[in-house]
Write an enzyme that holds these catalytic residues in place. Sequence first.
Site, PDB file in Angstrom:
ATOM      1  N   LYS A 149       0.841  -1.197   0.000  1.00 45.54           N
ATOM      2  CA  LYS A 149       0.000   0.000   0.000  1.00 45.54           C
ATOM      3  C   LYS A 149       0.879   1.252   0.000  1.00 45.54           C
ATOM      4  O   LYS A 149       1.493   1.602   1.006  1.00 45.54           O
ATOM      5  CB  LYS A 149      -0.906   0.057   1.238  1.00 45.54           C
ATOM      6  CG  LYS A 149      -1.980   1.121   1.086  1.00 45.54           C
ATOM      7  CD  LYS A 149      -2.441   1.755   2.372  1.00 45.54           C
ATOM      8  CE  LYS A 149      -1.674   2.970   2.775  1.00 45.54           C
ATOM      9  NZ  LYS A 149      -1.849   4.154   1.922  1.00 45.54           N
ATOM     10  N   GLU A 224       9.559   0.875  10.805  1.00 48.70           N
ATOM     11  CA  GLU A 224      10.606   1.867  10.522  1.00 48.70           C
ATOM     12  C   GLU A 224       9.953   3.229  10.712  1.00 48.70           C
ATOM     13  O   GLU A 224       9.127   3.636   9.893  1.00 48.70           O
ATOM     14  CB  GLU A 224      11.124   1.719   9.085  1.00 48.70           C
ATOM     15  CG  GLU A 224      11.785   0.393   8.772  1.00 48.70           C
ATOM     16  CD  GLU A 224      13.188   0.253   9.356  1.00 48.70           C
ATOM     17  OE1 GLU A 224      13.648   1.166  10.077  1.00 48.70           O
ATOM     18  OE2 GLU A 224      13.815  -0.786   9.087  1.00 48.70           O
ATOM     19  N   CYS A 258      13.853  10.166   7.013  1.00 49.93           N
ATOM     20  CA  CYS A 258      13.844   9.694   8.398  1.00 49.93           C
ATOM     21  C   CYS A 258      15.234   9.749   9.009  1.00 49.93           C
ATOM     22  O   CYS A 258      15.370   9.834  10.216  1.00 49.93           O
ATOM     23  CB  CYS A 258      13.287   8.285   8.464  1.00 49.93           C
ATOM     24  SG  CYS A 258      14.104   7.193   7.310  1.00 49.93           S
ATOM     25  N   GLU A 350      10.233  15.507  15.223  1.00 44.13           N
ATOM     26  CA  GLU A 350      10.710  15.373  13.854  1.00 44.13           C
ATOM     27  C   GLU A 350      10.036  16.434  12.982  1.00 44.13           C
ATOM     28  O   GLU A 350       8.816  16.460  12.862  1.00 44.13           O
ATOM     29  CB  GLU A 350      10.356  13.977  13.345  1.00 44.13           C
ATOM     30  CG  GLU A 350      10.886  13.701  11.960  1.00 44.13           C
ATOM     31  CD  GLU A 350      10.559  12.281  11.502  1.00 44.13           C
ATOM     32  OE1 GLU A 350       9.387  11.873  11.631  1.00 44.13           O
ATOM     33  OE2 GLU A 350      11.474  11.595  11.017  1.00 44.13           O
TER      34      GLU A 350
HETATM   35  P1  NAP Z   1       2.311   8.179   8.091  1.00 43.12           P
HETATM   36  O1  NAP Z   1       1.287   9.218   8.137  1.00 43.12           O
HETATM   37  O2  NAP Z   1       2.580   7.403   9.311  1.00 43.12           O
HETATM   38  O3  NAP Z   1       1.907   7.212   6.882  1.00 43.12           O
HETATM   39  C1  NAP Z   1       2.697   6.152   6.457  1.00 43.12           C
HETATM   40  C2  NAP Z   1       1.848   5.156   5.702  1.00 43.12           C
HETATM   41  O4  NAP Z   1       0.885   4.596   6.595  1.00 43.12           O
HETATM   42  C3  NAP Z   1       1.067   5.755   4.543  1.00 43.12           C
HETATM   43  O5  NAP Z   1       0.951   4.804   3.514  1.00 43.12           O
HETATM   44  C4  NAP Z   1      -0.294   6.008   5.185  1.00 43.12           C
HETATM   45  O6  NAP Z   1      -1.329   6.003   4.229  1.00 43.12           O
HETATM   46  C5  NAP Z   1      -0.417   4.794   6.082  1.00 43.12           C
HETATM   47  N1  NAP Z   1      -1.330   4.967   7.207  1.00 43.12           N
HETATM   48  C6  NAP Z   1      -1.740   6.117   7.794  1.00 43.12           C
HETATM   49  N2  NAP Z   1      -2.579   5.858   8.798  1.00 43.12           N
HETATM   50  C7  NAP Z   1      -2.725   4.509   8.856  1.00 43.12           C
HETATM   51  C8  NAP Z   1      -3.465   3.623   9.697  1.00 43.12           C
HETATM   52  N3  NAP Z   1      -4.244   4.075  10.689  1.00 43.12           N
HETATM   53  N4  NAP Z   1      -3.372   2.292   9.464  1.00 43.12           N
HETATM   54  C9  NAP Z   1      -2.588   1.813   8.485  1.00 43.12           C
HETATM   55  N5  NAP Z   1      -1.880   2.603   7.668  1.00 43.12           N
HETATM   56  C10 NAP Z   1      -1.926   3.944   7.858  1.00 43.12           C
HETATM   57  O7  NAP Z   1       3.721   8.759   7.665  1.00 43.12           O
HETATM   58  P2  NAP Z   1       4.014   9.760   6.484  1.00 43.12           P
HETATM   59  O8  NAP Z   1       3.624  11.103   6.955  1.00 43.12           O
HETATM   60  O9  NAP Z   1       3.474   9.252   5.217  1.00 43.12           O
HETATM   61  O10 NAP Z   1       5.607   9.608   6.374  1.00 43.12           O
HETATM   62  C11 NAP Z   1       6.518  10.318   7.118  1.00 43.12           C
HETATM   63  C12 NAP Z   1       7.043   9.523   8.291  1.00 43.12           C
HETATM   64  O11 NAP Z   1       7.695   8.326   7.845  1.00 43.12           O
HETATM   65  C13 NAP Z   1       8.107  10.258   9.058  1.00 43.12           C
HETATM   66  O12 NAP Z   1       7.824  10.182  10.429  1.00 43.12           O
HETATM   67  C14 NAP Z   1       9.387   9.510   8.744  1.00 43.12           C
HETATM   68  O13 NAP Z   1      10.385   9.601   9.702  1.00 43.12           O
HETATM   69  C15 NAP Z   1       8.912   8.134   8.556  1.00 43.12           C
HETATM   70  N6  NAP Z   1       9.886   7.342   7.785  1.00 43.12           N
HETATM   71  C16 NAP Z   1      10.661   6.405   8.428  1.00 43.12           C
HETATM   72  C17 NAP Z   1      11.601   5.670   7.728  1.00 43.12           C
HETATM   73  C18 NAP Z   1      12.442   4.637   8.402  1.00 43.12           C
HETATM   74  O14 NAP Z   1      12.962   3.790   7.703  1.00 43.12           O
HETATM   75  N7  NAP Z   1      12.592   4.644   9.721  1.00 43.12           N
HETATM   76  C19 NAP Z   1      11.764   5.894   6.378  1.00 43.12           C
HETATM   77  C20 NAP Z   1      10.995   6.865   5.749  1.00 43.12           C
HETATM   78  C21 NAP Z   1      10.048   7.576   6.479  1.00 43.12           C
HETATM   79  P3  NAP Z   1      -1.966   7.385   3.635  1.00 43.12           P
HETATM   80  O15 NAP Z   1      -0.911   8.434   3.733  1.00 43.12           O
HETATM   81  O16 NAP Z   1      -2.289   7.001   2.241  1.00 43.12           O
HETATM   82  O17 NAP Z   1      -3.157   7.643   4.457  1.00 43.12           O
END
Ligand code: NAP
Length: 446
Positions: A149, A224, A258, A350
């Site tokens: 997804k 992650e 990240c 962050e």
């Molecule tokens: P996010 O809001 O947590 O979303 C990540 C993914 O999860 C998206 O596909 C989102 O879908 C989905 N999602 C959201 N709510 C969900 C739920 N209740 N149940 C299941 N899936 C759900 O994060 P983001 O804002 O897209 O990304 C930024 C974050 O990613 C930052 O905090 C960054 O540090 C972290 N990150 C970490 C790493 C690592 O390897 N540690 C690497 C890259 C990024 P939709 O957006 O389509 O709703």
Amino acid sequence: MIDPATEKVIAEVELADEAAADAAIERARAAAPGWAAVAPGDRARLLRRFAEQVDADLDELARLEVANAGHTIGNARWEAGNVRDVLHYAAGIPERLLGSQIPVSGGVNITFNEPLGVVGVIVPWNFPMPIAAWGFGPALAAGNTVVVKPAEATPLTALRLAELAARAGLPDGVFQVVLGAGAVVGQRFVTHPAVRKVVFTGSTVVGKQIMAGCAAQVKRVTLELGGKSANIVFADADLERAAATAPYGVFDNAGQDCCARSRILVQREVFDRFLELLEPAVRGVRVGDPNDEATEMGPLISAAHRERVMGFVEPSTVAYTGACPSGPGFWYPPTVVLPNGASDRVLTEEVFGPVVAVLPFEDEADAVRIANATDYGLSGSIWTSDVGRALRVSRAVEAGNLSVNSHSSVRYWTPFGGFKQSGLGRELGPDAASAFTETKNVFIAT
Ligand code: NAP
Ligand code: MG
């Protein structure tokens, strides 16, 4: 889909509802036994073909990511190349997924690495291609079927990867991409009993919900999550090089990384000198058209995200900023701030944008204390010319991925993941496939 550099609509996609997600999961479940039974050499060959399709399509994939995520063309090519490399590396797994024979009396004892079944991979918008591949590459190699997804903001390259997988000859249902909202499709990966493992990359807040949801079925998870990594600069470091490279360590992908080293810790006696050296490096970051080969930083992902980033900077003391285009496009300049005390949000949360906080430390112990004064523990850099210190500090910093006199974080053949609230489990590296198997022990009485 909106191009973040132009604010133009570039595509429209249809989102799956819960029933469509269920249908994809059922197809993956139906395909799982067949895929697990494919001879290891044949599974390897299919993954290699998938890698070759990605390689042949590299420029197209990169252009799509530039348009959809605003990544610079240079970064986007690296990202597509990373998918290819992860797949080639994964293709080395099937024939090497070794079990063991353990000496026992009265019989023979064997261990098997059984695939889990269906694996769900939930991907954020910041690195849509590589992060998807870090999950699906080893998962497929270990004999699992996969549903991916992508984030709603950035689905286009994932769709393209699904086409390439089909073109490579992966059997029906083995690799599927399901577009949809996190709360619908992502949640279904968590709640559907046929999905045996969820690989989630994203925010720590959502990661905690995923983990709690998976607990109901004791479902496997890899998480992650976010980071607040430190770039620690000691007085004995090559200050010129530390300052010249610091922007890359935090502003790459416009800070939507990240691993961004969003706190620069500088030893007190060289603090002023470092700030001086950093200024031209920050002002020199080339921000603009991500299709231009010379561009070093593109736009942020969305207007809403830019608002969020501004919210961090407004209460802070800005030391200086770089340049950026004016609209259209979700531009934000590279920004250096001086935090107002240890509890300043810019030091604890962050930002996920091109904002870095610079602060002084006294000695080695103080540097380690400040570096660890966060709930996160993903990555970090240590700049010093003393190899003993480099090793001592590397061992003392609570983070999964550190680099000394460098800002590199990711190699597909070395392990990647976080300490503390930056995550759970590791991706990539020689043990990547073990996250996608169950160990089965069989005793045969003789
Ligand atoms: P996010 O809001 O947590 O979303 C990540 C993914 O999860 C998206 O596909 C989102 O879908 C989905 N999602 C959201 N709510 C969900 C739920 N209740 N149940 C299941 N899936 C759900 O994060 P983001 O804002 O897209 O990304 C930024 C974050 O990613 C930052 O905090 C960054 O540090 C972290 N990150 C970490 C790493 C690592 O390897 N540690 C690497 C890259 C990024 P939709 O957006 O389509 O709703
Ligand atoms: Mg989100």
